[in-house]
Design an enzyme around this catalytic site. Structure first.
Site, short mmCIF file in Angstrom:
data_model
loop_
_atom_site.label_atom_id
_atom_site.label_comp_id
_atom_site.label_asym_id
_atom_site.label_seq_id
_atom_site.Cartn_x
_atom_site.Cartn_y
_atom_site.Cartn_z
CE LYS A 119 -4.47 -1.49 1.41
NZ LYS A 119 -5.43 -1.72 2.46
CE LYS A 200 -9.50 -14.24 -5.44
NZ LYS A 200 -8.88 -14.70 -4.19
CE LYS A 203 -14.52 -2.87 -2.13
NZ LYS A 203 -14.47 -1.52 -1.58
#
Ligand code: TRP
Length: 338
Positions: A119, A200, A203
């Site tokens: 991140k 995959k 979202k």
């Protein structure tokens, strides 16, 4: 000494309230497994609302999504009479244990967590909460003496640090915490993005068209399936390498209908993709309808849902408080007279 073992071994898992609907991949990958596991385990399923604060989010979104997430556990088949369903923030022992564990975690060790590194590498402006995320997760698990933790493969490293912290604590302070076994959920079906079937379903995937939300209108679901990417060869057989789109549709059908893939291949022999898509759409919509109906009932009665969460938190607190007391005593904190 650890508390007496419950009649059934305990398991614990949680999801962050970061979206307004689970998608089909979450449902088949996690929730269906949770439902099955409550038969053989004393199950604790929580909404990881404190973890959701590690990225800046609108407060109203957290509130709404916390209810939605809990309701989806129930709509998917987690039985609140059998399993404890609660919000992480309602059981204060999670954060109490976290502090003690944080004081047992080396700075370098926390710095090596890949999720944090990924991140921050992507330019995320990280806060200290994100840095300590794995320690809170370790506390979530250890505070319940959980024997197993059913999670996806992406959580493997977090389980490893949890085990390390428990073992380290036990070595330093004597046998206190249960070292949990990972229970990495084998995906019964790998559900892929409908538009980009080599990735995959997620979202953060290609576009909303690639994602089947569990709360999508049935018509919208059928449309997304009809426009799923396939290939030019026209033959319906399972080959995830050469024919990822068709393989994905067969996987979705099989996971929801329970029909083995070879049987589907035989049934679709000589037929076209249009037929396959129509049947997959029917299977998905049929499976999702009762789920959506139960969701609507639960969301219509927030009082009842909050009641379930309160009961779950009370049950969870009983176990968690005993662990917290044991840990506080072991590290030498003067016992509070309650
Ligand atoms: N980190 C998990 C996820 O993002 C959620 C989570 C938080 C969790 N605490 C947990 C899962 C404890 C299992 C056990 O999916």
């Amino acid at each position: 000494m650890t508390s007496p073992a419950p009649a059934q071994p305990r398991i614990l898992s949680g999801m962050q309230p970061t979206s307004d609907s689970l998608h089909l991949g979450n449902y088949l990958g996690a929730l269906v497994n949770w439902v099955g596991l409550q038969e053989d385990f004393d199950a604790y399923y929580f909404v990881a609302d404190l973890h959701a604060l590690t990225v800046p989010t609108d407060p109203a979104d957290i509130t709404r999504r916390s209810r939605v997430t809990a309701a989806q556990y129930i709509a998917g088949g987690v039985d609140p009479e059998r399993s404890a369903i609660f919000c992480q923030s309602h059981v204060r022992e999670h954060t109490e244990l976290m502090w003690v564990l944080a004081c047992q975690t080396a700075f370098g060790e926390a710095s090596r967590m890949t999720q944090f590194k990924d991140k921050t590498a992507r330019g995320h402006n990280a806060n200290v909460g994100l840095f300590t995320y794995p320690i809170l997760m370790a506390a979530d698990i250890l505070v319940y003496d959980a024997a197993r933790v059913p999670v996806g493969d992406d959580q493997r490293q977090h389980l490893e640090i949890t085990r390390d912290l428990a073992e380290r604590f036990n070595t330093r302070f004597g046998d206190t915490l249960v070292v949990p076994e990972p229970h990495i959920l084998k995906e019964s079906a790998r559900i892929m993005d409908l538009q980009e079937p080599t990735a995959k379903m997620s979202k953060s995937g290609s576009s909303d068209k690639g994602l089947i939300s569990m709360l999508d209108e049935p018509k919208r679901i059928a449309k997304k399936i009809r426009s799923a990417v396939t290939d030019a060869d026209g033959e319906i057989r399972f080959d995830a390498e050469a024919k990822p789109g068709v393989a994905n549709l067969l996987s979705i059908h099989s996971a929801l209908s329970g029909t083995p893939i070879p049987q589907l291949e035989a049934g679709f022999a000589g037929r076209g993709y249009g037929d396959l898509k129509q049947e997959v759409a029917d299977v998905v919509v049929t499976a999702i309808e009762p789920y959506q109906q139960r969701m609507a009932e639960l969301m219509d009665d927030p009082g009842e849902l909050d009641n379930i969460l309160a009961k779950g938190a009370a049950r969870a607190s009983e176990v968690a408080a005993a662990t917290r007391d044991r840990v506080y005593e072991r590290v030498g904190l003067l016992a509070a007279q309650r």
